[in-house]
Design a protein around this motif. Structure first.
Motif, PDB file in Angstrom:
ATOM      1  N   ALA A   1     -24.428   0.534 -20.355  1.00 43.50           N
ATOM      2  CA  ALA A   1     -23.484   0.036 -19.343  1.00 43.50           C
ATOM      3  C   ALA A   1     -22.502   1.114 -18.904  1.00 43.50           C
ATOM      4  CB  ALA A   1     -22.714  -1.158 -19.897  1.00 43.50           C
ATOM      5  N   ARG A   2     -22.363   2.172 -19.682  1.00 41.33           N
ATOM      6  CA  ARG A   2     -21.399   3.223 -19.348  1.00 41.33           C
ATOM      7  C   ARG A   2     -21.841   4.005 -18.107  1.00 41.33           C
ATOM      8  NH1 ARG A   2     -17.504   5.053 -22.896  1.00 41.33           N
ATOM      9  NH2 ARG A   2     -17.354   3.914 -24.881  1.00 41.33           N
ATOM     10  N   GLY A   3     -20.948   4.072 -17.124  1.00 35.44           N
ATOM     11  CA  GLY A   3     -21.213   4.855 -15.923  1.00 35.44           C
ATOM     12  C   GLY A   3     -22.302   4.298 -15.045  1.00 35.44           C
ATOM     13  N   ALA A   4     -22.738   3.061 -15.292  1.00 36.14           N
ATOM     14  CA  ALA A   4     -23.861   2.503 -14.540  1.00 36.14           C
ATOM     15  C   ALA A   4     -23.407   1.643 -13.365  1.00 36.14           C
ATOM     16  CB  ALA A   4     -24.736   1.671 -15.478  1.00 36.14           C
ATOM     17  N   GLY A   5     -22.115   1.513 -13.153  1.00 34.16           N
ATOM     18  CA  GLY A   5     -21.630   0.652 -12.087  1.00 34.16           C
ATOM     19  C   GLY A   5     -21.440   1.382 -10.766  1.00 34.16           C
ATOM     20  N   THR A   6     -21.093   0.622  -9.760  1.00 31.62           N
ATOM     21  CA  THR A   6     -20.760   1.176  -8.449  1.00 31.62           C
ATOM     22  C   THR A   6     -19.268   0.950  -8.196  1.00 31.62           C
ATOM     23  OG1 THR A   6     -21.364  -0.916  -7.405  1.00 31.62           O
ATOM     24  CG2 THR A   6     -23.062   0.783  -7.512  1.00 31.62           C
ATOM     25  N   PRO A   7     -18.591   1.923  -7.591  1.00 37.65           N
ATOM     26  CA  PRO A   7     -17.140   1.787  -7.372  1.00 37.65           C
ATOM     27  C   PRO A   7     -16.817   0.614  -6.460  1.00 37.65           C
ATOM     28  CG  PRO A   7     -17.849   4.063  -7.110  1.00 37.65           C
ATOM     29  CD  PRO A   7     -19.099   3.232  -7.175  1.00 37.65           C
ATOM     30  N   GLU A   8     -15.644   0.023  -6.711  1.00 33.46           N
ATOM     31  CA  GLU A   8     -15.139  -1.077  -5.889  1.00 33.46           C
ATOM     32  C   GLU A   8     -13.950  -0.577  -5.065  1.00 33.46           C
ATOM     33  OE1 GLU A   8     -16.377  -4.070  -5.685  1.00 33.46           O
ATOM     34  OE2 GLU A   8     -17.779  -4.050  -7.370  1.00 33.46           O
ATOM     35  N   ALA A   9     -13.965  -0.859  -3.794  1.00 34.82           N
ATOM     36  CA  ALA A   9     -12.871  -0.440  -2.902  1.00 34.82           C
ATOM     37  C   ALA A   9     -11.805  -1.526  -2.835  1.00 34.82           C
ATOM     38  CB  ALA A   9     -13.420  -0.129  -1.515  1.00 34.82           C
ATOM     39  N   ASP A  10     -11.235  -1.862  -4.002  1.00 36.74           N
ATOM     40  CA  ASP A  10     -10.245  -2.933  -4.032  1.00 36.74           C
ATOM     41  C   ASP A  10      -8.884  -2.463  -4.522  1.00 36.74           C
ATOM     42  OD1 ASP A  10     -10.832  -2.493  -6.674  1.00 36.74           O
ATOM     43  OD2 ASP A  10     -11.593  -4.505  -7.091  1.00 36.74           O
ATOM     44  N   GLY A  11      -8.750  -1.170  -4.791  1.00 37.49           N
ATOM     45  CA  GLY A  11      -7.459  -0.642  -5.201  1.00 37.49           C
ATOM     46  C   GLY A  11      -7.121  -0.852  -6.652  1.00 37.49           C
ATOM     47  N   VAL A  12      -7.990  -1.486  -7.423  1.00 36.35           N
ATOM     48  CA  VAL A  12      -7.718  -1.723  -8.840  1.00 36.35           C
ATOM     49  C   VAL A  12      -8.051  -0.461  -9.616  1.00 36.35           C
ATOM     50  CG1 VAL A  12      -8.299  -3.114 -10.851  1.00 36.35           C
ATOM     51  CG2 VAL A  12      -8.173  -4.169  -8.596  1.00 36.35           C
ATOM     52  N   THR A  13      -7.118  -0.003 -10.460  1.00 32.79           N
ATOM     53  CA  THR A  13      -7.301   1.258 -11.185  1.00 32.79           C
ATOM     54  C   THR A  13      -7.388   1.076 -12.696  1.00 32.79           C
ATOM     55  OG1 THR A  13      -4.905   1.623 -11.291  1.00 32.79           O
ATOM     56  CG2 THR A  13      -6.082   2.523  -9.379  1.00 32.79           C
ATOM     57  N   ARG A  14      -7.095  -0.130 -13.227  1.00 30.28           N
ATOM     58  CA  ARG A  14      -7.089  -0.356 -14.665  1.00 30.28           C
ATOM     59  C   ARG A  14      -7.995  -1.533 -15.023  1.00 30.28           C
ATOM     60  NH1 ARG A  14      -4.480   3.914 -17.403  1.00 30.28           N
ATOM     61  NH2 ARG A  14      -2.923   4.759 -15.959  1.00 30.28           N
ATOM     62  N   ASP A  15      -8.517  -1.482 -16.252  1.00 29.48           N
ATOM     63  CA  ASP A  15      -9.376  -2.567 -16.709  1.00 29.48           C
ATOM     64  C   ASP A  15      -8.579  -3.585 -17.508  1.00 29.48           C
ATOM     65  OD1 ASP A  15      -8.918  -1.427 -19.202  1.00 29.48           O
ATOM     66  OD2 ASP A  15     -11.034  -1.129 -19.690  1.00 29.48           O
ATOM     67  N   TYR A  16      -9.252  -4.526 -18.114  1.00 32.81           N
ATOM     68  CA  TYR A  16      -8.613  -5.591 -18.900  1.00 32.81           C
ATOM     69  C   TYR A  16      -7.733  -5.009 -19.998  1.00 32.81           C
ATOM     70  CZ  TYR A  16      -8.320  -9.565 -22.156  1.00 32.81           C
ATOM     71  OH  TYR A  16      -7.871 -10.540 -23.000  1.00 32.81           O
ATOM     72  N   PHE A  17      -8.152  -3.898 -20.586  1.00 31.58           N
ATOM     73  CA  PHE A  17      -7.444  -3.301 -21.720  1.00 31.58           C
ATOM     74  C   PHE A  17      -6.386  -2.285 -21.291  1.00 31.58           C
ATOM     75  CE2 PHE A  17     -11.726  -4.505 -22.979  1.00 31.58           C
ATOM     76  CZ  PHE A  17     -11.495  -5.291 -24.093  1.00 31.58           C
ATOM     77  N   GLY A  18      -6.263  -2.044 -20.011  1.00 37.93           N
ATOM     78  CA  GLY A  18      -5.315  -1.053 -19.529  1.00 37.93           C
ATOM     79  C   GLY A  18      -5.895   0.325 -19.345  1.00 37.93           C
ATOM     80  N   ASN A  19      -7.204   0.494 -19.595  1.00 39.24           N
ATOM     81  CA  ASN A  19      -7.841   1.790 -19.406  1.00 39.24           C
ATOM     82  C   ASN A  19      -8.007   2.105 -17.925  1.00 39.24           C
ATOM     83  OD1 ASN A  19      -8.443   2.241 -22.263  1.00 39.24           O
ATOM     84  ND2 ASN A  19      -9.940   0.585 -22.018  1.00 39.24           N
ATOM     85  N   ARG A  20      -7.887   3.375 -17.595  1.00 32.04           N
ATOM     86  CA  ARG A  20      -8.150   3.783 -16.221  1.00 32.04           C
ATOM     87  C   ARG A  20      -9.638   3.665 -15.936  1.00 32.04           C
ATOM     88  NH1 ARG A  20      -5.492   6.029 -12.222  1.00 32.04           N
ATOM     89  NH2 ARG A  20      -3.635   6.303 -13.533  1.00 32.04           N
ATOM     90  N   ILE A  21      -9.972   3.119 -14.773  1.00 26.76           N
ATOM     91  CA  ILE A  21     -11.364   2.909 -14.396  1.00 26.76           C
ATOM     92  C   ILE A  21     -11.976   4.239 -13.960  1.00 26.76           C
ATOM     93  CG2 ILE A  21     -12.906   1.715 -12.798  1.00 26.76           C
ATOM     94  CD1 ILE A  21     -10.842  -0.546 -12.686  1.00 26.76           C
ATOM     95  N   PRO A  22     -13.062   4.674 -14.606  1.00 21.92           N
ATOM     96  CA  PRO A  22     -13.675   5.959 -14.234  1.00 21.92           C
ATOM     97  C   PRO A  22     -14.504   5.830 -12.964  1.00 21.92           C
ATOM     98  CG  PRO A  22     -14.960   4.910 -15.957  1.00 21.92           C
ATOM     99  CD  PRO A  22     -13.765   4.016 -15.712  1.00 21.92           C
TER     100      PRO A  22
END
Length: 544
Positions: A512-533
């Motif tokens: 699952a790591r790095g397998a996603g596509t970016p979202e153009a929604d302005g969200v920069t953090r995940d549930y845990f507070g990590n920066r979205i790569p």
């Protein structure tokens, strides 16, 4: 020799030329003099050539209006030792009954109830405060919060057609005989009927419990903490509701809710009333809601509401209707985030979160749902209504289920929605006989960048949805052949059988790591507070 008579002294009189000189001198020395003053000086100087000047100086009196603030009054209520014949304005002379205290108050006034006492009946004060000078209802003394027991009345605390109130540190209950089908009851009921705009309401550190009202949902409900708009003559709404740091336990039917009879608009053409009057400035935060007969937290007719940092444990416990944990109806721009919802009972809806009828641009993010019998998410637009642009992102669902068709852990049912986006969620269940995603024939929902992990059984948790769009999700113990970019693999959670949010963190080497596509929604953090790569991981965890 005779003595000459003394000469009579003649006062000096300026000539016209001298007058002109004096006028110029006055203008130079006093440049701020008005034209009228200069003209007066010239007149006096000129007429002085004929007769001596006799002038009377008149100074204008200052005209100031001093506005003194109206003195405010603090009233005291002691239902154990007070006396209604007292003035009620000191701790030594408190009132005794709710009837006496149910009087009119003015901006800045306070009504304080004595701690450690119990009053029976309904407290129904009146009067209007302001945002800057509210009327405050609070406690005094030491010990337990003052308790009002409604004993089966419409409400233990009732505010009717009033505004500008702050209510804190009270204990409310309302237990009467078994209610008739039409016997509505509430702990706290704030009611506006054909009022216009009611502004500024704060409810803080209020405990509501043991309300056995009838199973009525809206527009005239039973429940714990309720803000209700009624009437059909004057468009009416609330502006500025804050419900915070309060508890609601064992109430029927709604835990915390807003309702309105002014809901008609394009998105809800058959709605009540003749116009849409949205409730604004609604904040429902840091509350603890448990053992609710029906819906736990619901916002009707809201625009821009925030529902956040609440804990819900046990909803749809006794109602015969359809209910959810946290949801909105006919509302726009509602942000539902950082809530934990568990203990949902039954399979008639009973999902933790619900995108329902007439919702536009609502967002559910950073929520944690677990162990709900009805599932994690319901997408259910009402008949003839428009629900569009809603998003469900960066949430975690663990061990939710719904074993009744056409539902599942995620259910797309009722009427179709428009552009519902479900992405970057981690949804995992251990329960057999539940569908992962189920659809009864509706469209308009897209699933992407999610992690779906079904029950570790031979049949797993099937995805039964041939209409929604699936793109680039990870599947384990479930499958979606219609996903052209599916990742069918073990996500390698930090704990293989997750039981808490931290357990769904991804191990190094996870597919699952790095397998996603970016979202153009302005969200920069995940549930845990990590920066979205970039590119992001699949699911809710985006850490290293």
């Amino acid at each position: 020799m005779s003595t000459p008579a003394p000469r009579r002294r003649v006062p000096h009189r300026p000539t016209p030329r001298a007058a002109t000189f004096l006028l110029a001198l006055a203008t130079a020395v006093l440049p701020t003099a008005t034209a009228a003053t200069a003209a007066t000086t010239a007149t006096v100087a000129t007429t002085a050539t004929a007769t001596p000047a006799t002038t009377t100086e008149t100074r204008p009196r200052p005209t100031t209006t001093e506005t003194r603030p109206r003195p405010t009054t603090t009233h005291y209520l002691d239902c154990t030792s007070g006396n209604d014949t007292s003035n009620g304005t000191s701790v030594r002379t408190p009132w005794r009954t709710l009837a006496k205290a149910s009087t009119a108050y003015r901006p800045g006034d306070r009504l304080l109830l004595k701690r450690g006492t119990t009053c029976t009946g309904t407290l129904a004060p009146t009067g209007n405060g302001t945002p800057t000078s509210p009327i405050r209802l609070d406690a005094y003394g030491t010990g337990a919060k003052p308790h009002i027991e409604g004993a089966g009345a419409r409400a233990a605390l009732l505010l009717r057609n009033s505004q500008g109130w702050e209510i804190r540190n009270l204990d409310l209950s309302n237990t009467g005989p078994a209610p008739t089908p039409e016997q509505r009851r509430a702990g706290l009921l704030v009611l506006l009927t054909d009022f216009g705009v009611g502004r500024h309401y704060v409810v803080g550190h209020v405990d509501v419990h043991d309300v056995n009202g009838s199973d009525h949902k809206d527009p005239d409900p039973s429940g714990g903490i309720l803000f209700v708009v009624q009437g059909d003559r004057t468009p009416t709404r609330f502006d500025g509701i804050r419900i915070e740091d309060s508890t609601v336990k064992h109430v029927d039917r709604t835990g915390i809710g807003t309702m309105s009879t002014w809901g008609r608009r394009t998105a809800y053409p058959d709605g009540p009333g003749t116009s849409f009057e949205p409730l604004t400035g609604v904040r429902i935060q840091r509350n603890d809601v448990r053992d609710v007969g029906g819906d736990a937290i619901v916002t009707h007719n809201a625009d821009g509401a925030r529902v956040e940092h609440n804990y819900v444990n046990g909803f749809n416990m006794r109602s015969a209707g359809y209910n959810a944990g946290v949801w909105s109806w006919n509302s726009d721009n509602v942000l539902t985030q950082y809530n934990e919802v568990t203990g949902g009972h039954g399979t008639r809806d009973s999902e933790a979160f619900d995108i329902d009828g007439g919702n536009t641009d609502n967002v559910f993010q950073y929520n944690y749902s677990h162990d709900n019998e009805g599932g994690f998410l319901l997408v259910c637009n009402g008949a003839g209504m428009t629900s569009k642009g809603n998003k469900v992102r960066h949430n975690i669902s663990i061990n939710d289920r719904n074993t009744e068709a056409p539902y599942g852990v995620v259910a797309v049912v009722c009427g179709p929605t428009t552009d519902t986006q479900v992405h970057h969620n981690t949804i995992v269940t251990k329960h057999p006989h539940t569908r992962m995603v189920s659809n009864n024939g509706q469209t308009g929902t897209t699933f992407r960048n999610n992690v779906f992990v079904g029950a570790p059984t031979p049949t797993g948790s099937p995805t039964v949805d041939t209409l929604s769009t699936f793109s680039g999700n990870l599947y384990l113990n479930t499958a979606q052949p219609r996903d052209p970019y599916a990742v069918n693999a073990d996500p390698l959670f930090s704990v293989p059988a997750p039981a808490t949010p931290g357990d769904v963190r991804l191990k190094p080497g996870s597919p699952a790591r790095g397998a996603g596509t970016p979202e153009a929604d302005g969200v920069t953090r995940d549930y845990f507070g990590n920066r979205i790569p970039n590119p992001p991981h699949l699911g809710a965890y985006q850490g290293r």
